[in-house]
Design an enzyme around this catalytic site. Structure first.
Site, short mmCIF file in Angstrom:
data_model
loop_
_atom_site.label_atom_id
_atom_site.label_comp_id
_atom_site.label_asym_id
_atom_site.label_seq_id
_atom_site.Cartn_x
_atom_site.Cartn_y
_atom_site.Cartn_z
N SER A 14 0.82 -1.21 0.00
CA SER A 14 0.00 0.00 0.00
C SER A 14 0.86 1.27 0.00
O SER A 14 0.44 2.30 -0.53
CB SER A 14 -0.99 0.00 1.18
N ASN A 15 2.05 1.20 0.56
CA ASN A 15 2.93 2.38 0.50
C ASN A 15 3.46 2.60 -0.91
O ASN A 15 3.55 3.74 -1.37
CB ASN A 15 4.09 2.24 1.49
N LYS A 89 13.11 -8.51 4.86
CA LYS A 89 14.38 -9.19 4.72
C LYS A 89 15.45 -8.14 4.98
O LYS A 89 15.29 -7.00 4.53
CB LYS A 89 14.51 -9.73 3.29
N HIS A 107 9.01 2.95 8.93
CA HIS A 107 8.78 2.08 10.09
C HIS A 107 7.55 2.60 10.83
O HIS A 107 7.41 3.81 11.02
CB HIS A 107 10.02 2.09 11.00
N ASP A 148 16.55 -0.63 11.71
CA ASP A 148 15.87 0.61 12.13
C ASP A 148 16.81 1.60 12.82
O ASP A 148 16.42 2.28 13.76
CB ASP A 148 14.71 0.28 13.08
C1 GRF Z 1 4.06 -0.65 6.85
O1 GRF Z 1 3.39 -0.63 8.05
C2 GRF Z 1 5.47 -0.14 7.03
O2 GRF Z 1 5.59 0.78 8.08
C3 GRF Z 1 6.24 -1.38 7.37
O3 GRF Z 1 5.64 -2.40 6.63
C4 GRF Z 1 4.29 -2.07 6.34
C5 GRF Z 1 4.11 -2.18 4.86
O4 GRF Z 1 2.78 -2.04 4.47
N1 GRF Z 1 7.64 -1.22 7.09
P1 GRF Z 1 2.39 -2.02 2.92
O5 GRF Z 1 2.89 -3.33 2.32
O6 GRF Z 1 3.08 -0.84 2.31
O7 GRF Z 1 0.92 -1.91 2.87
#
Ligand code: GRF
Length: 204
Positions: A14-15, A89, A107, A148
């Site tokens: 989704s990002n 990973k 994160h 992180d």
């Molecule tokens: C998000 O919550 C991001 O913070 C973390 O993994 C998740 C990925 O979500 N690193 P998506 O696959 O982008 O929906």
């Protein structure tokens, strides 16, 4: 700075979708060059197909010298910035050295709180709720050898509400991620955030 993006994702993506949508709406000047995924059934691969972004499923079962092959694919597609978005990973030294100060991650907490090994997915939100904090959020940071741990570039805050469940909080944090990640990339593109000399920005 001209942005040629290489996305790394293992799941729903989704990002990646939020960033691609910002590019399509001309809110962000960048080119999505390639998606690297390690799971054959990940939803992000469908997104790649829909958006016609070259997508590769690469993992240790189908690729010898995995890191070397990933670097080769990224270079072949002219990537200059790696965008990790739910890539489950660890990024190894070979990729880190090939892309110095050019790997970002998002994160789902206000780092340095609730980061590190095994702190991903629901574990993060359960820990936030368990601690009684009244705010949480998301962080975009540079990637180095430790989980992180790279320099923080931007953060977005959400309130933890009374009676919140980890799932409800996760959804609210994800909402802020979808604004924070494209905006951070935009600031990088416009030179407002400098990757080799970053300051901390609280955007939202
Ligand atoms: C998000 O919550 C991001 O913070 C973390 O993994 C998740 C990925 O979500 N690193 P998506 O696959 O982008 O929906």
């Amino acid at each position: 700075m001209q942005l040629s993006l290489g996305f790394f994702a293992s799941g729903r993506g989704s990002n990646v979708e939020a960033i691609v949508s910002a590019i399509k709406k001309r809110e962000l000047k960048a080119e999505p060059k390639v998606i690297i995924c390690n799971k054959p059934d990940a939803q992000v691969l469908e997104l790649g197909q829909r958006e016609r972004i070259p997508s590769y499923c690469l993992n240790t079962s189908n690729t010898a010298n995995l890191e070397q092959e990933i670097v080769r694919v990224l270079k072949k597609h002219g990537v200059n910035l790696i965008v990790l978005a739910g890539y489950i990973k660890k990024i190894g030294l070979e990729i880190i050295e090939a892309f110095p100060d050019s790997i970002l991650n998002i994160h789902p907490s206000l780092l340095p709180e609730y980061g590190g090994k095994n702190m991903y997915g629901m574990a993060v939100h359960e820990a936030v709720i368990g601690s009684g904090d009244d705010v949480s959020g998301a962080t975009v940071h540079l990637v180095n050898k430790k989980y992180d741990d790279g320099r923080i570039l931007s953060q977005g805050i959400v309130q933890v509400k009374e009676g919140d469940t980890a799932e409800a909080l996760a959804e609210r944090v994800l909402g802020i991620e979808h604004i924070l990640y494209p905006l951070t990339l935009r600031y990088i593109q416009e030179g407002k955030i400098c990757l080799s000399e970053p300051r901390k920005y609280r955007l939202l």
